[in-house]
Structure formats: C-alpha cells, structure tokens
Design a protein around this motif. Structure first.
Motif, PDB file in Angstrom:
ATOM      1  N   LYS A 191       0.827  -1.203   0.000  1.00  0.00           N
ATOM      2  CA  LYS A 191       0.000   0.000   0.000  1.00  0.00           C
ATOM      3  C   LYS A 191       0.861   1.253   0.000  1.00  0.00           C
ATOM      4  O   LYS A 191       0.572   2.223  -0.667  1.00  0.00           O
ATOM      5  N   GLY A 192       1.916   1.235   0.762  1.00  0.00           N
ATOM      6  CA  GLY A 192       2.773   2.411   0.860  1.00  0.00           C
ATOM      7  C   GLY A 192       2.152   3.469   1.763  1.00  0.00           C
ATOM      8  O   GLY A 192       0.934   3.561   1.895  1.00  0.00           O
ATOM      9  N   GLY A 193       2.995   4.254   2.384  1.00  0.00           N
ATOM     10  CA  GLY A 193       2.529   5.327   3.247  1.00  0.00           C
ATOM     11  C   GLY A 193       2.225   4.887   4.670  1.00  0.00           C
ATOM     12  O   GLY A 193       1.891   5.718   5.508  1.00  0.00           O
ATOM     13  N   TRP A 194       2.321   3.593   4.924  1.00  0.00           N
ATOM     14  CA  TRP A 194       2.057   3.048   6.257  1.00  0.00           C
ATOM     15  C   TRP A 194       3.316   2.364   6.765  1.00  0.00           C
ATOM     16  O   TRP A 194       3.997   1.683   6.008  1.00  0.00           O
ATOM     17  N   THR A 195       3.609   2.552   8.038  1.00  0.00           N
ATOM     18  CA  THR A 195       4.774   1.952   8.670  1.00  0.00           C
ATOM     19  C   THR A 195       4.305   0.889   9.662  1.00  0.00           C
ATOM     20  O   THR A 195       3.383   1.142  10.449  1.00  0.00           O
ATOM     21  N   ILE A 196       4.938  -0.261   9.610  1.00  0.00           N
ATOM     22  CA  ILE A 196       4.652  -1.325  10.573  1.00  0.00           C
ATOM     23  C   ILE A 196       5.530  -1.085  11.790  1.00  0.00           C
ATOM     24  O   ILE A 196       6.753  -1.036  11.680  1.00  0.00           O
TER      25      ILE A 196
END
Length: 135
Positions: free
Chosen positions: A34-39
């Motif tokens: 998805k991109g833009g999200w950090t785990i």
C-alpha cells in the motif's frame, strides 16, 4: 445502567480463509504494498500469554501508522494519540479466522475537533489493506 455498544459501530471485521499466521503475513505484505504506512510491531498474544502460563487461541496484533494521518490527527487534538497507532488484529474465533480493525472514523466521536474527512480517508486505506490481504 447497562449500555450495549454495537461493535459494528467502531470495528470492521471480516473473515479470512487462511490461518492466523498466513493471514498475518498477507496483511504485512498488503501494508508494505500500500505504501505510506509503517509497521511498528507485531504482537503474538497467544505466545506472550503462554509464556506466563495462560492458554489462548491464536491472536496477532499488528500496529501500523501513517505519518500523514497521524500528524493531522495530532494537530487537531493531541489526545487522539490515545488511539494510536492503528491496530489490525488477526485471530482465531472457533473454526474461523477473523481480521478486525478499529475504524478511524470512530475517533471523531471522542475527539470532535478531528478532521472527519481525513479519518474517513485513513479508514478507506485500511479497508483496502485488509481487502488486499484476502486475495
């Protein structure tokens, strides 16, 4: 006074046809794609409870964050930090494996200064992540 809260108001839940472990891997891949999200972290609650002598069905909690949305929510009301980071859960419920997410749009009910449009955008992206993990 006994107040019942309908979980559909604040949670999105769907069923996976994979095991909890495979669902977790699929969610992690979907988040990365998805991109833009950090785990931030993945918690294996069953394992942590077992280490303390308790038995529990499989439950994994994935903590993720989007800096774009987090920054906006924190500017609107610093106490929205109480609802951060976002959590996506994969868990065993009887014979079924479920994925659950607290809807970001519910935050606007607790923190009225929060931008509801941004909350709905974050929610849409999280729903997409979950749906993509089911493929």
């Amino acid at each position: 006074m006994n107040t019942q809260i309908d979980s559909q108001e604040f949670a999105y839940t769907t069923e996976s046809n994979k095991s909890v472990d495979d669902t977790t891997v699929a969610l992690l891949k979907a988040i990365e794609q998805k991109g833009g999200w950090t785990i931030f972290q993945v918690y294996d609650i069953q394992e942590r409870l077992a280490a303390k002598g308790f038995t529990h069905t499989p439950l994994k909690i994935i903590e993720i964050c989007s800096a774009k949305y987090a920054s906006q929510f924190l500017k609107d009301d610093l106490l929205t930090s109480l609802c951060m980071p976002c959590k996506i859960n994969a868990y065993q419920d009887g014979e079924r494996v479920l994925i659950a997410l607290m809807k970001p749009s519910i935050v606007t009910q607790f923190f009225p200064n929060t931008n509801s449009e941004k909350a709905l955008q974050a929610e849409k992206e999280l729903f997409e992540i979950i749906e993509n993990s089911l493929k």
